[in-house]
Enzyme design. Sequence first.
Site, short mmCIF file in Angstrom:
data_model
loop_
_atom_site.label_atom_id
_atom_site.label_comp_id
_atom_site.label_asym_id
_atom_site.label_seq_id
_atom_site.Cartn_x
_atom_site.Cartn_y
_atom_site.Cartn_z
N GLU A 69 12.40 -33.79 18.58
CA GLU A 69 13.47 -34.64 18.04
C GLU A 69 13.11 -36.12 18.15
OE1 GLU A 69 16.95 -33.13 20.16
OE2 GLU A 69 17.18 -31.57 18.63
N ASP B 266 19.62 -23.49 20.30
CA ASP B 266 20.12 -24.67 21.00
C ASP B 266 21.50 -24.42 21.60
OD1 ASP B 266 20.30 -27.20 21.95
OD2 ASP B 266 20.56 -28.18 20.02
N GLU C 203 28.51 -28.61 24.94
CA GLU C 203 28.24 -29.20 23.63
C GLU C 203 28.73 -28.33 22.48
OE1 GLU C 203 24.14 -30.19 22.98
OE2 GLU C 203 24.48 -30.81 20.91
C1 GCU Z 1 20.42 -30.72 21.47
C2 GCU Z 1 21.38 -31.87 21.66
C3 GCU Z 1 20.67 -33.17 21.85
C4 GCU Z 1 19.64 -33.02 22.98
C5 GCU Z 1 18.73 -31.85 22.71
C6 GCU Z 1 17.80 -31.54 23.86
O1 GCU Z 1 19.76 -30.84 20.25
O2 GCU Z 1 22.24 -31.94 20.55
O3 GCU Z 1 21.61 -34.15 22.16
O4 GCU Z 1 18.89 -34.17 23.09
O5 GCU Z 1 19.49 -30.70 22.51
O6 GCU Z 1 18.02 -30.55 24.54
O7 GCU Z 1 16.83 -32.24 24.07
#
Ligand code: GCU
Length: 720
Positions: A309, A388, A416
């Site tokens: 990400e 996730d 979440e």
């Molecule tokens: C999910 C979450 C993010 C977080 C990511 C992670 O995608 O929405 O906010 O950073 O998990 O576990 O790194």
Amino acid sequence: MTDVHPAWLPPEAFRAIGSRRTLVLGDGPLVETVRAEVAQACARYDGTVAAPGDEADLVLALTTATPLPPAAQALLDEPADAASGAATGAASGTASGAASGAASGAVGGLGDEGYVLARLGGVTVVLADAPAGLLYGLFHVVRLGEQAFGADRPARAHRPAMRRRMLDHWDNIDVHPVMGQVERGYSGGSIFWRDGAAAGDLTRVRAYARLLAATGVNAISVNNVNVHATEAHLLTDRLGDVAAIADAVRPYGIRVHLSVNFASPIALGGLATADPLDEDVRAWWAATTERVYATIPDFGGYVVKADSEGQPGPFAYGRTHADGANLLAGVLAPYGGVVHWRAFVYNHRQDWRDRSTDRARAAFDHFAPLDGQFHDNAIVQVKHGPLDFQTREPVSPVIAAMPATRLAVELQVTQEYTGQQRHVCYLAPMWREVLGFRPWGQDGPDVAALATGGQAVSRSLADGGRPADGGGLADGGGLVAVSNVGDDRYWTGHPLAQANLYAFGRLAWVPGLDPTALLDEWIGLTFAAGPDREALGRTLHEMMDGSWRTYERYTAPLGVGFMVRPGHHYGPDVDGYEYTPWGTYHFADRDGVGVDRTRATGTGYTGQYPQPWSEVYESLDTCPDELLLFFHHVPYGHVLQSGSTVIQHIYDTHFAGAEQAAQTRLRWEKAEGLVDPALWARVKERLDEQVRSAEEWRDQVNAYFFRKSGVPDAHGRRIH
Ligand code: GCU
């Protein structure tokens, strides 16, 4: 702190100890913590901190203390096998109940954190080889309350199944423009950081450490895995802030870890590269790590989110994740530190038109081929599911794919995708299912064993197991979870979400614990004082025992996942992610819904599981209903194992789930007067939102599938 809720350690929970005579024997900072706890309880409830030689009702002693009072000495002298097989409270033989190491007698082999508890001749005795064991033993007595002082009880040894029981905080120092102070935080601000600086007053942090120690947690990481510019400096010029937190939590046996940015050598060190095989990069990490340990000698280690990400990682240099993890493991090793290297690596810039790329496959594809290449102190941290933290996912196939690697399983206590601490959603039943899942079928080890590692796996393998085929078994990396705590007066926003935090710590210690019994424990401690505890206990069980399944009913159906509003991830938005680059699709059309992840016609993901699951998930006949749409694309008329069709199941569960949410609120309304009015009001306000949101979910999901399929509800209920 006066306005902060005591959670599961209200003064009342210490009444049984505080009103008796307690002798504490031993030296060291953690023994001082035990002494201080006992003294505080005795001051409140008129008990006595006994001096050596005095009569005592409770003895908490290190086995090395001399002289021990007679009851403690008798326990120490008990013949071997008196407490043998004494596991940590659950079925032994499976890793879910595994204690680490067999006891050689009533006392023996207790390790750094274990203790033995007995009541002999009217004296309750806790013995431990090391101070942390005494601390955990004290909290065991707290949990037992009056029961600890009833009839004699045989000696029983207790050791944590997992060596590392850790909470990760996704806390930012600076308020992030989108994610705020705490990423995916639903409980106010951070307890560590505020508006660009350290929180200053660490009273709250100390109280948190105490709560965690009572559950068995022994490690925290104090900043977000997405390490932004300011937070990167915690490793260097802002290390003092981390040291202050370490000082605050150390008296409760908790070590501090830090999330670091893989590109730190560039961002902080002025180097031109962060290539893990570059000598200057290695030297920079080594020197930096040396300074960290000079400042915080018991520092736990680093947490890394790399190539994930948008975070930097070894891929930029053509290196593998083993190269990246081993670089940090190498510099941490001389100090006994570990690196938690996250396996949450996937392409978040996918073209939604491309149906061959399957995000669920990504972690296995990246990491399984690297099994055996990671250093001993590199822990690969795997999310429990392949996507996730959805409400329902299969267990990640990575967990079974790396027998020669230290694996930690990562859970998400912060809600979440499970109601964001506005909905009641007790998650222990889900975690219990995950921990009890056996990737090789009934005769193989379960997930808890794999996270525990080494001995636990071999024990539960007895014969015929698969992991040993590949050679040596690595020690386990333990259990990790994303914390749900903030500076909210109830710690967790929704007061009932405290139960999730509590349950996580306890399951990391004893993975086989029954979620209902665990809830009982939490209720007993948290609401230790009150007018009608039995009625309250019944109400809370009715509200919470099945709340995860209730939540599942009114949200995304049959394991398909997501369908949440993009960005904040709260509330329904069925097509919210359907045409995005995130790789989380459901492929609903007029004929059917679901993701074909079979080997025969789909993405081949089912092939990442060993037998029997590879086959069970592959076949429409055997795939469990609750995961059907995760693994298969089926017509709306497909008949489930339950006998219902997919479309009717969607309607039925959504009507039922919303109705159950309303029932939950009714139950709480009847409990008014049984708890503190402010807490009651806070829960009520959250329940109002839950009921509203559950109806919204019901109506959007039902309307969406009715409009797509044109199939009416068999019961003629109102669909918009
Ligand atoms: C999910 C979450 C993010 C977080 C990511 C992670 O995608 O929405 O906010 O950073 O998990 O576990 O790194």
